[in-house]
Structure formats: structure tokens, C-alpha cells
Design a protein around this motif. Structure first.
Motif, PDB file in Angstrom:
ATOM      1  N   ALA A 149       0.086   4.708  -0.116  1.00 51.28           N
ATOM      2  CA  ALA A 149       1.499   4.884  -0.480  1.00 51.28           C
ATOM      3  C   ALA A 149       2.443   4.652   0.689  1.00 51.28           C
ATOM      4  O   ALA A 149       3.645   4.414   0.482  1.00 51.28           O
ATOM      5  N   THR A 150       1.924   4.702   1.914  1.00 53.70           N
ATOM      6  CA  THR A 150       2.798   4.443   3.063  1.00 53.70           C
ATOM      7  C   THR A 150       3.172   2.970   3.158  1.00 53.70           C
ATOM      8  O   THR A 150       4.046   2.608   3.936  1.00 53.70           O
ATOM      9  N   SER A 177      -0.762  -0.689  -2.890  1.00 51.62           N
ATOM     10  CA  SER A 177      -0.110   0.586  -3.202  1.00 51.62           C
ATOM     11  C   SER A 177      -1.084   1.746  -3.221  1.00 51.62           C
ATOM     12  O   SER A 177      -0.671   2.902  -3.380  1.00 51.62           O
ATOM     13  N   SER A 178      -2.389   1.472  -3.082  1.00 54.55           N
ATOM     14  CA  SER A 178      -3.344   2.564  -2.940  1.00 54.55           C
ATOM     15  C   SER A 178      -3.062   3.366  -1.676  1.00 54.55           C
ATOM     16  O   SER A 178      -3.442   4.523  -1.564  1.00 54.55           O
ATOM     17  N   PHE A 198       6.687  11.483   0.194  1.00 56.91           N
ATOM     18  CA  PHE A 198       5.222  11.399   0.220  1.00 56.91           C
ATOM     19  C   PHE A 198       4.603  12.729  -0.212  1.00 56.91           C
ATOM     20  O   PHE A 198       3.671  12.765  -1.021  1.00 56.91           O
ATOM     21  N   MET A 254       6.572   3.886  -8.360  1.00 60.60           N
ATOM     22  CA  MET A 254       5.999   3.887  -7.023  1.00 60.60           C
ATOM     23  C   MET A 254       5.229   2.596  -6.732  1.00 60.60           C
ATOM     24  O   MET A 254       5.422   1.959  -5.705  1.00 60.60           O
ATOM     25  N   THR A 255       4.361   2.160  -7.636  1.00 56.26           N
ATOM     26  CA  THR A 255       3.471   1.034  -7.383  1.00 56.26           C
ATOM     27  C   THR A 255       4.232  -0.276  -7.231  1.00 56.26           C
ATOM     28  O   THR A 255       5.160  -0.559  -7.991  1.00 56.26           O
ATOM     29  N   GLN A 261       9.338   8.147   3.486  1.00 60.41           N
ATOM     30  CA  GLN A 261       9.617   7.949   2.071  1.00 60.41           C
ATOM     31  C   GLN A 261      10.469   9.083   1.492  1.00 60.41           C
ATOM     32  O   GLN A 261      10.352  10.238   1.894  1.00 60.41           O
ATOM     33  N   ILE A 307       4.547   1.141   0.778  1.00 60.34           N
ATOM     34  CA  ILE A 307       5.626   0.713  -0.115  1.00 60.34           C
ATOM     35  C   ILE A 307       6.805   0.165   0.686  1.00 60.34           C
ATOM     36  O   ILE A 307       7.109   0.631   1.788  1.00 60.34           O
ATOM     37  N   ALA A 335       4.999  13.202  -3.905  1.00 54.45           N
ATOM     38  CA  ALA A 335       4.051  12.354  -4.637  1.00 54.45           C
ATOM     39  C   ALA A 335       2.670  12.990  -4.686  1.00 54.45           C
ATOM     40  O   ALA A 335       1.994  12.970  -5.726  1.00 54.45           O
ATOM     41  N   LYS A 395       8.976  -3.161  -8.342  1.00 55.61           N
ATOM     42  CA  LYS A 395       7.876  -2.299  -8.756  1.00 55.61           C
ATOM     43  C   LYS A 395       7.170  -2.939  -9.954  1.00 55.61           C
ATOM     44  O   LYS A 395       7.758  -3.746 -10.673  1.00 55.61           O
TER      45      LYS A 395
END
Length: 404
Positions: free
Chosen positions: A147-148, A144-145, A252, A137-138, A198, A150, A255, A167
Motif C-alpha cells: 500500500a505504500t 498495490s499489494s 495507512f 485504494m487499488t 498516506q 500508491i 487501512a 484507481k
């Protein structure tokens, strides 16, 4: 709230404590010796496989999974004291009991959201400890804190998805037994709902277009136990549409479902790390003299040990309350408590480890004692699974909402 251990928890605690004392802790130096003799730093030392076999023989396997079809069927409250024990050797004990991240979270995702074919192909060998996995993910180029943010793109092309993105800090990806990535990317980057853009897809490691570019270090450590942390490039890697987990746009939500249990597991293990630090502090304090008396007689050392004990007891109660709430009102109902322990536990344990390192002097930052590596792991958890500031922001907004 009743945090007394039930009969099953007591039985498993006794077995796990004995397993740690008789097998895991004595194996820690052996792992380092064996790894130095291996051709690859990522290869598994033989003693690890021996410990895995012993853990399975004793029934100390997949303790983290609450679904009795796949795991031990323990509640969060039952697993909490067991995870704390595993945290006393956080690099080795979770691995040999098949309770190590990121595999734990990936198994939970597959158990909860995977279809039968995905469970057969990937969940079953993960449960058996035959393969390892990674969660991608990161990303290095965005914050990346959130997540939207990415940018990895998952484009549908007929009966395939085409995955393109970069990544990093992808835990487990360097391990030679890592066979599968769960990759989070955007299938609908222009969608009106930013939390429905996502999706998650399963990408086998040997898929053409997947490149492990390099291993990422954490304070100079490569974290061999967890299979390292890698930078991974997906360059138009193609997988069947059947590799989608759940539905398009559901990434999302998946996750968030994955990270809730992961956060409390980290906090449980952190308490075990703190307990080991206190034990090491006390052993050092009674064994060393400075300025004519034992370190244990120095007022500042006594303060460190007393403060550490108070802090650990406070944290444990908060973590147990969170586990109890997750069991009774669900992860969403325990959202505030999950964020509270994610904020409080790593920073408190980092402080305890910092004092322990200080007490050990040069030995504290050396490879001769586990404190430096424990510190690196604990400090990382102030960032991993959402940095402290993100959880503080969310928690504060929830509190302020009551007054608006």
C-alpha cells in the motif's frame, strides 16, 4: 476457548437460516430474471429492495458492526456463524442484510475514525441502506499489494484537498446508489516515514473531476450485486479539508484497521460458500448415475466429499479461534491468526468448489448453477485484501523472528 453458541447467537442463527430458506435462496433466480428486464445492468432488481425491507423487519440488519450504537453489537465470535450462513448466497444475502463489502468496511472506518459531521452525512444513510459507497485504494500502475506504493496525490490548496490519481477494481462504484468514495492517497509523498505519507479523504461521487471510466470484470462476471468493480479517475477533484478522515498521515493505519475485520468476514463467508458446495455435491452425487451406478458410489466422489468435510471443519475452527482472539486480545494480537485464515481459507474453498464443478460437468461452469460464480468470487479472495504471498511473507518473518 469456548466456541459454543450463546443464546443470542442461537436466536439469530435460527432466524437467519429461516430467512435464507424462505426468502433469499428462492430469490436468486428471480434476481437474474428481473435484472434482464431492467434498463441498466447496475439497477437494483425490485426483489432486492423487498428482501432488504424483510431483513430489517426481522432485525437481521447491520449484524457485522460490533458497536451497538450503530449495529447489532455482536462480537466477532457471535457474528462468525451468521456470516457463514450469509456466505451460502454471497452475492445476495450480505447485500439484503446490509452486511456487504465494501460498505461494511467503510461504515467501520466512519464509525471509528469519522467526525460527527461525517457520520451524520455519510454513516447514517449507509447504516440505513439508503446509499452505497466505495473504497478507492487499488491502482493499476503500481503493485498495490504494498500500500505504500500508491501514487494518487492528495494536495492541500487552502481550504480544499485536490485529488489526482487513477484507481481500479473499486468495488461498488458502478452502483447507481454509490454516493461516496473513501480515497486513499499521499498527502506527504516525500515524507521520511513511508507509512505516514498516506491519508484518506471522502470524495462524493458527483464531485467534478471524478470519472467512472469503465466496469472491470472478474472472470467475465460484472458482480452486479456489489455494484461492480470500476476503474475510476480523479482529475484534480476538489473536496473540503473537512472531508479528511482522521489526521493527515493516518491513512495507512486506518487501512490496516479496516482490512483486519474485512479479512475475517471474507473467511467466514467463504466457509458458507464451501458448505453450499458440499450440499450441491451431495445432491448431485445421489441423483446422477455413471457407468452403471450412482456417482455417490464412485470412490473418487466419496473422497472429494470426505476431504471437503474435513477441510471445512478445520477451517471453521481456525476462523472461530481467530474471532475469539480478536475479541479477547484485539486485532493486533490476532495478527498471526488473521493472516493464517486469509491464506488457508480461500485456497481451500477454491479447491472444494473446483471438485464440485468437476462433479457437475458442463453444468458446473454454466449459469444454471451457482458454482462458477462462487468459484470466481473465492478465487478473487486469494488476491483481494492482500494476496496470499504477502501474508505468507509476513507470517514467515514473524515465525523466523523467534529463532533469530
Amino acid at each position: 476457548m469456548d466456541f459454543a453458541f450463546d443464546a443470542r447467537t442461537e436466536e439469530l442463527r435460527a432466524k437467519l437460516l429461516a430467512f435464507m430458506d424462505e426468502h433469499v435462496l428462492p430469490a436468486e433466480p428471480v434476481v437474474h430474471e428481473q435484472r434482464a428486464a431492467l434498463d441498466s445492468p447496475w439497477a437494483t432488481p425490485p426483489v432486492v429492495e423487498e428482501l432488504k425491507a424483510e431483513a430489517r423487519r426481522q432485525g437481521l440488519w447491520n449484524l457485522f458492526l460490533p458497536d451497538s450504537e450503530y449495529g447489532a453489537g455482536l462480537t466477532n465470535l457471535q457474528y462468525a456463524p451468521l456470516a457463514e450462513i450469509l456466505g451460502r448466497s454471497p452475492q445476495l444475502a450480505p447485500t439484503v442484510t446490509n452486511c456487504a463489502a465494501p460498505d461494511t468496511g467503510n461504515m467501520e472506518v466512519l464509525a471509528q475514525f469519522g467526525d460527527e459531521a461525517q457520520k451524520k452525512q455519510w454513516l447514517e444513510p449507509l447504516l440505513a441502506g439508503e446509499i452505497r459507497s466505495a473504497f478507492a485504494m487499488t491502482e493499476p500502475d503500481v503493485a498495490s499489494s504494498d500500500a505504500t506504493n500508491i501514487t494518487t496525490h492528495i494536495r492541500r490548496d487552502g481550504d480544499e484537498y485536490v485529488v489526482t490519481g487513477r484507481k481500479w477494481y473499486i468495488s461498488g462504484a458502478m452502483h447507481p446508489d454509490c454516493r461516496i468514495f473513501i480515497v486513499m492517497g499521499k498527502t506527504d509523498p516525500d515524507g521520511a516515514d513511508i507509512r505516514r505519507q498516506q491519508s484518506m479523504v471522502l470524495v462524493p461521487r458527483d464531485t467534478p473531476g471524478v470519472t467512472i471510466r469503465r466496469a472491470m470484470q472478474v472472470f467475465g462476471y460484472e458482480d452486479h450485486y456489489h455494484g461492480g468493480h470500476a476503474e475510476v479517475v480523479f482529475d484534480e477533484a476538489r473536496v473540503p479539508v473537512s472531508n479528511l478522515i482522521g489526521e493527515e498521515g493516518g491513512g495507512f493505519a486506518i487501512a490496516q484497521a479496516r482490512l483486519g475485520p474485512g479479512r475475517i468476514h471474507h473467511c467466514m463467508r467463504l466457509i458458507g460458500m464451501a458448505e453450499r458446495a458440499i450440499e450441491l455435491m451431495c445432491r448431485r452425487a445421489v441423483a446422477r448415475d455413471a457407468f452403471g451406478k450412482a456417482l455417490a458410489q464412485q470412490g473418487v466422489v466419496q473422497n472429494w466429499i470426505a476431504d471437503a468435510r474435513v477441510a471445512v471443519e478445520q477451517l471453521r475452527l481456525l476462523v472461530l479461534k481467530t474471532a475469539w482472539m480478536m475479541d479477547t486480545v484485539g486485532n493486533r494480537g490476532a495478527h498471526t491468526e488473521i493472516q493464517a485464515i486469509k491464506i488457508a481459507t480461500p485456497r481451500t474453498v477454491v479447491g472444494i468448489l473446483d471438485r464440485a464443478i468437476q462433479l457437475y460437468g458442463a453444468g458446473g461452469v454454466s449459469q444454471d448453477f451457482p458454482l462458477a460464480e462462487l468459484y470466481a468470487g473465492a478465487r478473487t479472495l486469494m488476491i483481494a485484501d492482500g494476496p496470499d504471498e504477502v501474508h505468507q511473507r509476513s507470517l514467515a518473518r514473524r515465525e523466523l523472528k523467534k529463532y533469530r
